[in-house]
Design a protein around this motif. Structure first.
Motif, PDB file in Angstrom:
ATOM      1  N   ARG A  26       0.834  -1.190   0.000  1.00  0.00           N
ATOM      2  CA  ARG A  26       0.000   0.000   0.000  1.00  0.00           C
ATOM      3  C   ARG A  26       0.872   1.243   0.000  1.00  0.00           C
ATOM      4  O   ARG A  26       1.979   1.242   0.526  1.00  0.00           O
ATOM      5  N   LEU A  27       0.323   2.298  -0.568  1.00  0.00           N
ATOM      6  CA  LEU A  27       1.017   3.575  -0.553  1.00  0.00           C
ATOM      7  C   LEU A  27       0.880   4.221   0.820  1.00  0.00           C
ATOM      8  O   LEU A  27      -0.096   3.984   1.526  1.00  0.00           O
ATOM      9  N   SER A  28       1.843   5.044   1.165  1.00  0.00           N
ATOM     10  CA  SER A  28       1.686   5.836   2.387  1.00  0.00           C
ATOM     11  C   SER A  28       0.542   6.824   2.143  1.00  0.00           C
ATOM     12  O   SER A  28       0.161   7.086   0.998  1.00  0.00           O
ATOM     13  N   LYS A  29       0.002   7.364   3.206  1.00  0.00           N
ATOM     14  CA  LYS A  29      -1.110   8.304   3.057  1.00  0.00           C
ATOM     15  C   LYS A  29      -0.699   9.486   2.188  1.00  0.00           C
ATOM     16  O   LYS A  29      -1.444   9.905   1.295  1.00  0.00           O
ATOM     17  N   GLU A  73     -15.876   4.098  -5.561  1.00  0.00           N
ATOM     18  CA  GLU A  73     -15.644   2.654  -5.587  1.00  0.00           C
ATOM     19  C   GLU A  73     -14.462   2.300  -6.499  1.00  0.00           C
ATOM     20  O   GLU A  73     -13.598   1.498  -6.133  1.00  0.00           O
ATOM     21  N   GLU A  74     -14.411   2.904  -7.673  1.00  0.00           N
ATOM     22  CA  GLU A  74     -13.293   2.657  -8.588  1.00  0.00           C
ATOM     23  C   GLU A  74     -11.975   3.123  -7.974  1.00  0.00           C
ATOM     24  O   GLU A  74     -10.945   2.450  -8.101  1.00  0.00           O
ATOM     25  N   LEU A  75     -12.019   4.264  -7.316  1.00  0.00           N
ATOM     26  CA  LEU A  75     -10.814   4.781  -6.664  1.00  0.00           C
ATOM     27  C   LEU A  75     -10.365   3.871  -5.523  1.00  0.00           C
ATOM     28  O   LEU A  75      -9.175   3.600  -5.363  1.00  0.00           O
ATOM     29  N   SER A  76     -11.329   3.357  -4.761  1.00  0.00           N
ATOM     30  CA  SER A  76     -10.966   2.468  -3.646  1.00  0.00           C
ATOM     31  C   SER A  76     -10.357   1.170  -4.179  1.00  0.00           C
ATOM     32  O   SER A  76      -9.412   0.647  -3.592  1.00  0.00           O
ATOM     33  N   ASP A  77     -10.872   0.665  -5.288  1.00  0.00           N
ATOM     34  CA  ASP A  77     -10.282  -0.530  -5.908  1.00  0.00           C
ATOM     35  C   ASP A  77      -8.868  -0.240  -6.392  1.00  0.00           C
ATOM     36  O   ASP A  77      -7.949  -1.036  -6.203  1.00  0.00           O
ATOM     37  N   ARG A  78      -8.693   0.901  -7.014  1.00  0.00           N
ATOM     38  CA  ARG A  78      -7.381   1.266  -7.565  1.00  0.00           C
ATOM     39  C   ARG A  78      -6.318   1.409  -6.473  1.00  0.00           C
ATOM     40  O   ARG A  78      -5.183   0.984  -6.639  1.00  0.00           O
ATOM     41  N   PHE A  79      -6.709   2.031  -5.357  1.00  0.00           N
ATOM     42  CA  PHE A  79      -5.747   2.280  -4.281  1.00  0.00           C
ATOM     43  C   PHE A  79      -5.764   1.217  -3.187  1.00  0.00           C
ATOM     44  O   PHE A  79      -5.006   1.302  -2.229  1.00  0.00           O
ATOM     45  N   LYS A  80      -6.646   0.231  -3.336  1.00  0.00           N
ATOM     46  CA  LYS A  80      -6.744  -0.879  -2.387  1.00  0.00           C
ATOM     47  C   LYS A  80      -6.987  -0.398  -0.947  1.00  0.00           C
ATOM     48  O   LYS A  80      -6.342  -0.841  -0.010  1.00  0.00           O
TER      49      LYS A  80
END
Length: 66
Positions: A5-8, A28-35
């Motif tokens: 995961r990326l840092s905040k 939803e698409e953004l949450s999938d992209r950034f996990k």
């Protein structure tokens, strides 16, 4: 140990870039992209003052009709 995961800070920077490139992406698409969860995306959007999808669509439509 790195979890992938990326840092905040990095996530916020990327989120801003992604939404600027494609303002039609849903939370939803953004949450999938950034996990991350949809709630995390919503909180990030609030922090960055990125409007919700409906407002982003209105903004793009207004710019294109002017």
């Amino acid at each position: 140990m790195k979890t992938g995961r990326l840092s905040k800070k990095d996530r916020l920077e990327k989120l801003l870039q992604v939404v600027e490139e494609n303002p039609f992406m849903t939370d939803e698409e953004l949450s999938d992209r950034f996990k991350v969860s949809i709630q995390t995306i919503r909180l990030d959007r609030l922090e960055l003052r990125i409007p919700e999808l409906r407002q982003r669509i209105r903004t793009v439509a207004t710019k294109n009709t002017d």
